[in-house]
Design a protein around this motif. Structure first.
Motif, short mmCIF file in Angstrom:
data_model
loop_
_atom_site.label_atom_id
_atom_site.label_comp_id
_atom_site.label_asym_id
_atom_site.label_seq_id
_atom_site.Cartn_x
_atom_site.Cartn_y
_atom_site.Cartn_z
N ASN A 48 0.80 -1.23 0.00
CA ASN A 48 0.00 0.00 0.00
C ASN A 48 0.83 1.28 0.00
OD1 ASN A 48 0.88 0.17 2.69
ND2 ASN A 48 -1.01 -0.75 3.48
N CYS A 49 2.15 1.14 0.14
CA CYS A 49 3.03 2.30 0.04
C CYS A 49 3.39 2.59 -1.41
CB CYS A 49 4.31 2.07 0.83
SG CYS A 49 5.27 0.64 0.25
N GLY A 50 3.05 1.67 -2.31
CA GLY A 50 3.33 1.83 -3.73
C GLY A 50 4.47 0.98 -4.24
N CYS A 51 5.24 0.36 -3.35
CA CYS A 51 6.38 -0.46 -3.76
C CYS A 51 5.93 -1.85 -4.21
CB CYS A 51 7.40 -0.58 -2.63
SG CYS A 51 8.22 0.98 -2.20
N HIS A 52 6.67 -2.38 -5.19
CA HIS A 52 6.41 -3.72 -5.70
C HIS A 52 7.57 -4.64 -5.33
CE1 HIS A 52 3.07 -2.69 -8.59
NE2 HIS A 52 3.61 -1.49 -8.46
N PHE A 53 7.24 -5.87 -4.93
CA PHE A 53 8.24 -6.87 -4.59
C PHE A 53 7.87 -8.20 -5.22
CE2 PHE A 53 8.77 -3.93 -1.06
CZ PHE A 53 10.12 -4.00 -0.72
N HIS A 54 8.89 -9.02 -5.51
CA HIS A 54 8.64 -10.45 -5.64
C HIS A 54 8.33 -10.98 -4.24
CE1 HIS A 54 11.52 -10.04 -9.17
NE2 HIS A 54 10.41 -10.48 -9.72
N TRP A 55 7.57 -12.07 -4.16
CA TRP A 55 7.23 -12.62 -2.84
C TRP A 55 8.48 -12.99 -2.05
CZ3 TRP A 55 3.55 -12.64 0.58
CH2 TRP A 55 3.57 -13.60 1.61
N ASP A 56 9.41 -13.71 -2.68
CA ASP A 56 10.62 -14.12 -1.96
C ASP A 56 11.49 -12.93 -1.59
OD1 ASP A 56 10.05 -16.80 -1.84
OD2 ASP A 56 11.21 -17.35 -3.61
N CYS A 57 11.52 -11.92 -2.44
CA CYS A 57 12.31 -10.72 -2.12
C CYS A 57 11.72 -10.00 -0.91
CB CYS A 57 12.36 -9.78 -3.32
SG CYS A 57 13.37 -10.38 -4.69
N LEU A 58 10.40 -9.97 -0.82
CA LEU A 58 9.76 -9.35 0.34
C LEU A 58 10.07 -10.13 1.61
CD1 LEU A 58 7.89 -7.23 1.60
CD2 LEU A 58 5.95 -8.67 0.97
N LEU A 59 10.05 -11.46 1.51
CA LEU A 59 10.36 -12.28 2.67
C LEU A 59 11.79 -12.06 3.15
CD1 LEU A 59 8.70 -15.72 1.88
CD2 LEU A 59 7.94 -14.02 3.54
N GLU A 60 12.72 -11.90 2.20
CA GLU A 60 14.12 -11.72 2.56
C GLU A 60 14.33 -10.42 3.34
OE1 GLU A 60 16.68 -13.60 2.32
OE2 GLU A 60 15.84 -15.24 1.13
N ALA A 61 13.56 -9.39 2.98
CA ALA A 61 13.77 -8.07 3.58
C ALA A 61 12.67 -7.68 4.57
CB ALA A 61 13.84 -7.02 2.47
N TYR A 62 11.78 -8.63 4.88
CA TYR A 62 10.54 -8.33 5.59
C TYR A 62 10.73 -7.63 6.93
CZ TYR A 62 6.28 -9.29 8.28
OH TYR A 62 5.18 -9.18 9.07
N GLN A 63 9.95 -6.55 7.11
CA GLN A 63 9.80 -5.87 8.39
C GLN A 63 8.30 -5.78 8.65
OE1 GLN A 63 11.96 -2.14 8.59
NE2 GLN A 63 13.50 -2.90 7.15
N ILE A 64 7.91 -5.93 9.91
CA ILE A 64 6.49 -6.09 10.21
C ILE A 64 5.65 -4.87 9.85
CG2 ILE A 64 4.81 -6.46 12.07
CD1 ILE A 64 6.83 -8.24 13.43
N THR A 65 6.07 -3.68 10.23
CA THR A 65 5.20 -2.51 10.08
C THR A 65 5.67 -1.51 9.03
OG1 THR A 65 6.36 -1.34 11.86
CG2 THR A 65 4.42 -2.65 12.47
N GLU A 66 6.87 -1.70 8.47
CA GLU A 66 7.40 -0.74 7.51
C GLU A 66 7.81 -1.43 6.23
OE1 GLU A 66 10.66 1.20 9.35
OE2 GLU A 66 9.44 2.43 10.67
#
Length: 265
Positions: A48-66
């Motif tokens: 919802n911030c406008g950024c796009h990720f691959h699912w695995d890329c998001l998991l690698e860099a995941y932060q809960i609230t940001e």
């Protein structure tokens, strides 16, 4: 086309075809079925911030609230007051808008930190789905690390084997510490409940329905010594409730099960 903000590649991924797809393509002159080419499918998590990720890329860099890329908050509050992370998810299953991915992110992040629990959580999920055959298959499977697929191979730490007793008595650390019996009660699956009572409780075998006992015996799974092990009926979730406490609230198929020792000692 937008790209993944983490790896800067197109928002798609190649997936290998199923073996059935190879068979459907027919045989070649050599008698072997030609390998089907990989299929390209979308892989786009649009936060919802406008950024796009691959699912695995998001998991690698995941932060809960940001957002791990722009730092903006991606958490919101659901109508029920719970925290959620909404996104538009586009993958091989199609586009899902305003999907709360917080439960998925939480589970995958946990399993990356504790890969040895992947097999236990799969077992618990089968209890929630009422999949008796899958549960029995996991209990029968006590030695085939080499035949497991990649995900299952990651489910056990080197030198550590997940045995049947651990599967049967596993409690979900990110699911209110529910046991398999809690999950079966919540899913209203008496078949799963009977199987778990047969294998992981001290309920007298004479109280187990003959058909349950006979089927388990035919498949080669039976109760071992339980005197020194936790009776699954005694397990409490994070709210201090046993499976019987949950059955009291649910009612329905559990009418006649409460207060007679089936689900509690």
């Amino acid at each position: 086309m937008a790209a993944c903000v983490a790896c800067h590649k197109h928002l798609e991924v190649e997936i290998e075809p199923d073996e059935d797809d190879d068979v459907q393509m027919g045989g070649s002159a050599s008698g072997k079925a030609p390998a089907a080419p990989p299929q390209t499918v979308p892989d786009d998590v649009h936060l919802n911030c406008g950024c796009h990720f691959h699912w695995d890329c998001l998991l690698e860099a995941y932060q809960i609230t940001e957002c791990p890329s722009c730092g903006k908050s991606i958490a919101s509050t659901s109508p029920g007051g719970a925290q959620q992370v909404l996104c538009n998810l586009n993958n091989e299953g199609g586009l899902q808008e305003d999907l709360d991915i917080l439960p998925l992110l939480t589970e995958e992040s946990y399993l990356r930190a504790y890969p040895e629990e992947r097999k236990c959580r799969a077992f618990l999920e089968f209890c929630r789905e009422g999949d008796v055959r899958a549960i029995i298959g996991m209990l029968q499977d006590d030695s085939d690390d080499e035949d497991d697929d990649e995900d299952m191979a990651e489910s056990e730490l080197p030198g550590r084997k997940i045995g049947a007793d651990e599967l049967l008595r596993y409690q979900d650390p990110i699911g209110e510490m529910q046991s398999g019996l809690h999950a079966a009660v919540q899913a209203q699956s008496r078949e799963i409940a009977w199987l778990l009572l047969l294998l992981a409780s001290n309920l007298p075998l004479t109280e187990i329905p003959a058909e349950v006992f006979q089927e388990a015996e035919t498949l080669g799974i039976m109760r071992g010594l339980t005197e020194d092990k936790t009776d699954i009926r005694n397990m409490k979730d994070a709210n201090g409730k046993t499976a019987e406490d949950l059955a009291k609230v649910i009612g329905g198929v559990w009418t006649g099960w409460v207060g007679n020792g089936r689900l509690a000692i």
